[in-house]
Design a protein around this motif. Structure first.
Motif, PDB file in Angstrom:
ATOM      1  N   UNK A 259       3.407  10.952 -28.820  1.00 30.28           N
ATOM      2  CA  UNK A 259       2.482  11.991 -27.996  1.00 30.28           C
ATOM      3  C   UNK A 259       1.825  10.847 -26.810  1.00 30.28           C
ATOM      4  N   UNK A 260       1.585   9.526 -27.395  1.00 30.81           N
ATOM      5  CA  UNK A 260       1.044   8.671 -25.912  1.00 30.81           C
ATOM      6  C   UNK A 260       2.251   8.939 -25.281  1.00 30.81           C
ATOM      7  N   UNK A 261       3.487   8.495 -25.613  1.00 26.50           N
ATOM      8  CA  UNK A 261       4.560   8.389 -24.427  1.00 26.50           C
ATOM      9  C   UNK A 261       4.814   9.608 -23.551  1.00 26.50           C
ATOM     10  N   UNK A 262       4.393  10.597 -24.330  1.00 28.31           N
ATOM     11  CA  UNK A 262       4.642  11.818 -23.607  1.00 28.31           C
ATOM     12  C   UNK A 262       3.548  12.025 -22.430  1.00 28.31           C
ATOM     13  N   UNK A 263       2.297  11.445 -22.659  1.00 28.65           N
ATOM     14  CA  UNK A 263       1.229  11.462 -21.714  1.00 28.65           C
ATOM     15  C   UNK A 263       1.709  10.332 -20.591  1.00 28.65           C
ATOM     16  N   UNK A 264       2.085   9.426 -20.944  1.00 25.69           N
ATOM     17  CA  UNK A 264       2.662   8.375 -20.114  1.00 25.69           C
ATOM     18  C   UNK A 264       3.635   8.713 -19.179  1.00 25.69           C
ATOM     19  N   UNK A 265       4.597   9.523 -19.570  1.00 23.88           N
ATOM     20  CA  UNK A 265       5.558  10.351 -18.929  1.00 23.88           C
ATOM     21  C   UNK A 265       5.134  11.237 -17.919  1.00 23.88           C
ATOM     22  N   UNK A 266       4.144  12.195 -18.180  1.00 27.67           N
ATOM     23  CA  UNK A 266       3.483  12.879 -17.251  1.00 27.67           C
ATOM     24  C   UNK A 266       2.480  12.093 -16.266  1.00 27.67           C
TER      25      UNK A 266
ATOM     26  N   UNK B 256       0.621  -1.244  -0.147  1.00 30.00           N
ATOM     27  CA  UNK B 256      -0.131   0.040  -0.114  1.00 30.00           C
ATOM     28  C   UNK B 256       0.901   1.163  -0.140  1.00 30.00           C
ATOM     29  N   UNK B 257       1.808   1.108   0.841  1.00 35.75           N
ATOM     30  CA  UNK B 257       2.659   2.517   0.904  1.00 35.75           C
ATOM     31  C   UNK B 257       3.486   2.556  -0.660  1.00 35.75           C
ATOM     32  N   UNK B 258       3.832   1.525  -1.322  1.00 39.38           N
ATOM     33  CA  UNK B 258       4.586   1.495  -2.510  1.00 39.38           C
ATOM     34  C   UNK B 258       3.688   1.783  -3.579  1.00 39.38           C
ATOM     35  N   UNK B 259       2.383   1.755  -3.242  1.00 35.54           N
ATOM     36  CA  UNK B 259       1.719   2.073  -4.597  1.00 35.54           C
ATOM     37  C   UNK B 259       1.898   3.166  -5.549  1.00 35.54           C
ATOM     38  N   UNK B 260       2.232   4.103  -5.219  1.00 35.98           N
ATOM     39  CA  UNK B 260       2.810   5.260  -6.230  1.00 35.98           C
ATOM     40  C   UNK B 260       3.660   4.778  -7.109  1.00 35.98           C
ATOM     41  N   UNK B 261       4.664   4.011  -6.423  1.00 38.01           N
ATOM     42  CA  UNK B 261       6.105   3.464  -7.176  1.00 38.01           C
ATOM     43  C   UNK B 261       5.484   2.400  -8.165  1.00 38.01           C
ATOM     44  N   UNK B 262       4.491   1.510  -7.580  1.00 37.97           N
ATOM     45  CA  UNK B 262       4.192   0.597  -8.643  1.00 37.97           C
ATOM     46  C   UNK B 262       3.565   1.092  -9.716  1.00 37.97           C
ATOM     47  N   UNK B 263       2.746   2.177  -9.498  1.00 37.21           N
ATOM     48  CA  UNK B 263       1.938   2.638 -10.814  1.00 37.21           C
ATOM     49  C   UNK B 263       3.165   3.478 -11.760  1.00 37.21           C
ATOM     50  N   UNK B 264       4.091   3.990 -11.114  1.00 37.53           N
ATOM     51  CA  UNK B 264       5.159   4.571 -11.859  1.00 37.53           C
ATOM     52  C   UNK B 264       5.832   3.095 -12.618  1.00 37.53           C
ATOM     53  N   UNK B 265       5.910   2.210 -12.144  1.00 37.91           N
ATOM     54  CA  UNK B 265       6.720   1.139 -12.813  1.00 37.91           C
ATOM     55  C   UNK B 265       6.042   0.588 -14.117  1.00 37.91           C
ATOM     56  N   UNK B 266       4.338   0.500 -13.749  1.00 35.92           N
ATOM     57  CA  UNK B 266       3.621  -0.020 -14.753  1.00 35.92           C
ATOM     58  C   UNK B 266       3.486   1.183 -15.745  1.00 35.92           C
ATOM     59  N   UNK B 267       3.602   2.484 -15.537  1.00 38.93           N
ATOM     60  CA  UNK B 267       3.767   3.354 -16.548  1.00 38.93           C
ATOM     61  C   UNK B 267       5.097   3.165 -17.360  1.00 38.93           C
ATOM     62  N   UNK B 268       6.001   2.961 -16.869  1.00 40.06           N
ATOM     63  CA  UNK B 268       7.316   2.721 -17.662  1.00 40.06           C
ATOM     64  C   UNK B 268       7.325   1.416 -18.345  1.00 40.06           C
ATOM     65  N   UNK B 269       6.620   0.472 -17.870  1.00 41.66           N
ATOM     66  CA  UNK B 269       6.542  -0.772 -18.762  1.00 41.66           C
ATOM     67  C   UNK B 269       5.463  -0.705 -19.832  1.00 41.66           C
ATOM     68  N   UNK B 270       4.573   0.210 -19.454  1.00 40.23           N
ATOM     69  CA  UNK B 270       3.511   0.335 -20.729  1.00 40.23           C
ATOM     70  C   UNK B 270       4.336   1.075 -21.874  1.00 40.23           C
ATOM     71  N   UNK B 271       4.971   2.149 -21.514  1.00 35.43           N
ATOM     72  CA  UNK B 271       5.896   3.004 -22.417  1.00 35.43           C
ATOM     73  C   UNK B 271       6.774   1.882 -23.211  1.00 35.43           C
ATOM     74  N   UNK B 272       7.196   0.922 -22.717  1.00 41.22           N
ATOM     75  CA  UNK B 272       8.232   0.280 -23.487  1.00 41.22           C
ATOM     76  C   UNK B 272       7.423  -0.724 -24.533  1.00 41.22           C
ATOM     77  N   UNK B 273       6.158  -1.182 -23.667  1.00 38.29           N
ATOM     78  CA  UNK B 273       5.203  -2.000 -24.514  1.00 38.29           C
ATOM     79  C   UNK B 273       4.748  -1.322 -25.777  1.00 38.29           C
ATOM     80  N   UNK B 274       4.129   0.000 -25.669  1.00 37.00           N
ATOM     81  CA  UNK B 274       3.791   0.734 -26.762  1.00 37.00           C
ATOM     82  C   UNK B 274       4.872   0.782 -27.863  1.00 37.00           C
ATOM     83  N   UNK B 275       6.012   1.266 -27.388  1.00 36.68           N
ATOM     84  CA  UNK B 275       7.100   1.349 -28.190  1.00 36.68           C
ATOM     85  C   UNK B 275       7.854   0.172 -28.760  1.00 36.68           C
TER      86      UNK B 275
END
Lengths: 267, 309
Positions: B287-294, B208-227
């Motif tokens: 543009x999608x990866x830009x939004x993902x970084x944000x 629960x405490x690490x939830x934001x970092x988990x989301x950040x990990x998901x975002x990074x992984x999503x960016x890699x998957x999209x690209x």
């Protein structure tokens, strides 16, 4: 993302390597080449043999990229010679000259478990156009999966004009990126039918076209109807070191022997 | 000096974005919003664009990119969903339960996996998984049923998602392990002191405490998957929009995501309208990866309060 970056870096390095060389090509006898992946396996031994015999002192830099890359690079002066496995097209940049160096055969292939022995042009159009859906109609067995290349491929261009004419490949066709991948797709799928350059026919069943087997011998005798040209492309006529190399390819006996090893020499 | 270098990087990125958008403009202008819609098969459209006449006034631009966008969405969402489950559980195991001996082997291996080039994965897919799915998993009857609509050759959504999952899991595991380690020990000890067992402690306090970092990990992984381009171009198959209503067939239907389409037609980029169309596809990805970084940046903010990130 990583692979795109890697490609970018490779591209940058390639450009850096080729650019300065093109500038003083004449003075130092350097020939830079880029283009068709079909011509590349032929160009490499040719260049090597040339350096060993007549062209002592000539330096070669050979890159790949596809026929369209070769044409564009040559037109822009980025390389001395482009390699193309397709004929000149109306949309090509002006001021470039295509010079033939060899001929190659394009073969229709099926899985080795599906022995289609011969197809006519009409059957080829039916198979690749999507109207024949069962190999029973062409002397094989089972359903049909069509494997094709995308439009920028030189092999696709040749296949279109030699086999299909005005028929377009079916939109359900599986599109892959190179001769080797077509070969792999057909080798691993009993339902597949595809087309490749003669050099990529190991491990698959090669169908005759219009009653003539797709072999080097038949291509050389001119009987096989599915042959295409290999070109080098230059801005204006080839000059200097490139001209000497081109002349050597056309005239030297060693060069002709190298070509005859897997392709059809010009007579 | 360092500042100048940093500015140079910014300038490069800015120039790149501007150039891609500028090059892409004719494709968007000619198609309008229909660019994102569904229509004729993408293969035929891209071939038509490639075969445009030399006269600039007659350039073909028509493209309805929905099948590619749908392919990107499916492969990315599928891989991220599976990878999230696997990597969260692995990260918990590595941080909380693994004996030190296993931990010492597991962690470097995971980090190594994250660095394997995607062509290697693609090769394994082409040589092993695609023939396996095409010849053993899909029956002749199933192939014959749908052969007028789509070819089931083994190049499929299933293989694409499977390999993509394998590629992004290590990144997610690495990030989540770091995040779980960063949770203050006293919080966990407080929970344990109340008599809560280890699993409940890590799940209720650590995760629960690490939830934001988990989301950040998901975002990074999503960016890699999209690209991801090369691997998908090798195993995902041709242009088709898989339909979830097809049941099992849905999983073995081919699809071609945006990035893989660029790889496919790169050879023809010197034909101006095709180059512009490819730039348009690149712009959508950019543009999608830009939004993902944000999104990733925003997800990290709550953690800053505790000085964890």
């Amino acid at each position: 993302m990583r692979s795109k970056r890697l490609l970018g870096v490779l591209g940058a390095v390639g450009t850096l390597a080729v650019l300065p060389a093109a500038a003083d090509a004449q003075s130092r006898g350097t020939v830079t080449i880029s283009g068709s992946t079909s011509v590349f396996p032929l160009m490499q031994p040719l260049a090597r043999a040339y350096v060993r015999s007549e062209g002592r002192g000539t330096r070669f830099r050979i890159a790949q990229g596809g026929s369209d890359v070769g044409v564009a690079d040559a037109a822009a002066g980025r390389v001395t010679l482009g390699m193309s496995s397709r004929d000149p097209r109306a949309g090509d940049p002006g001021g470039i000259v295509f010079s033939r160096i060899a001929r190659d055969a394009v073969c229709v292939i099926t899985n080795s478990a599906n022995r289609v022995s011969n197809i006519s042009q009409q059957q080829a159009q039916g198979l690749f156009g999507g109207t024949i859906r069962d190999f029973g109609a062409v002397g094989g067995s089972g359903g049909v999966d069509v494997v094709v290349r995308s439009a920028p491929s030189g092999t696709q261009d040749a296949f279109q004009s030699l086999f299909l004419g005005s028929t377009r490949p079916t939109s359900t066709a599986q599109t892959v990126a190179s001769n080797g991948l077509v070969q792999q797709a057909v080798r691993s799928n009993p339902r597949a039918v595809g087309y490749v350059s003669l050099a990529f026919t190991r491990g698959v069943n090669v169908a005759s076209y219009q009653g003539v087997a797709c072999t080097l011998r038949n291509a050389r005798s001119g009987q096989y109807p599915g042959t295409r040209n290999f070109f080098v492309v230059s801005r204006g006529r080839p000059r200097g070191a490139a001209l000497a190399f081109y002349r050597w390819i056309r005239r030297d006996r060693d060069a002709q022997r190298i070509i005859a090893d897997g392709y059809v020499p010009l007579r | 000096m360092l500042g100048a270098l940093a500015c140079l990087v910014l300038l490069l990125i800015g120039t790149m974005v501007a150039m891609v958008l500028y090059t892409a403009w004719p494709s968007f202008r000619s198609n309008g919003l229909a660019w994102f819609g569904a229509g004729a098969p993408n293969q035929g459209q891209l071939d038509d664009i490639f075969n445009s006449p030399a006269n600039p006034a007659a350039y073909q631009y028509e493209l309805r990119a929905w099948p590619m966008i749908w392919g990107t969405l499916l492969t990315t969402a599928g891989a991220v969903a599976v990878a999230l489950t696997i990597s969260l559980l692995s990260a918990i195991f590595i941080v909380e339960f693994a004996p030190p001996r296993i931990k010492r082997v597991l962690e470097p291996v995971v980090r190594l996996l994250a660095a394997v080039p995607s062509v290697v994965y693609g090769l394994v897919g082409v040589l092993v998984l695609v023939p396996f799915v095409g010849n053993l998993l899909v029956s002749e009857r199933r192939k014959a049923e749908v052969q007028y609509v789509v070819q089931l050759t083994g190049d499929s959504l299933l293989v694409a998602v499977l390999i993509l999952t394998f590629m992004i899991t290590p990144i997610m595991v690495a990030i989540m392990v770091d995040a779980l380690r960063a949770v203050p020990r006293s919080w966990m000890e407080g929970s344990a002191a109340l008599g809560v067992n280890r699993w409940r402690t890590i799940w209720k306090i650590g995760v629960r405490a690490a939830r934001p970092a988990i989301v950040a990990g998901v975002v990074l992984a999503t960016a890699r998957a999209i690209g991801e381009a090369i691997m998908l171009a090798m195993v995902s198959g041709s242009w088709f929009a898989p339909n979830p209503l097809d049941g099992f067939t849905f999983l073995v239907e081919p699809t071609r995501p945006l990035a893989a389409s660029i790889v496919f037609y790169l050879e023809g980029r010197t034909v101006p309208p095709l180059g512009q169309t490819l730039a348009a596809i690149a712009a959508v990805l950019l543009i999608s990866s830009l939004f993902l970084s944000l999104a990733g940046w925003a997800a990290k903010q709550p953690l800053k309060r505790y000085g964890i990130v």
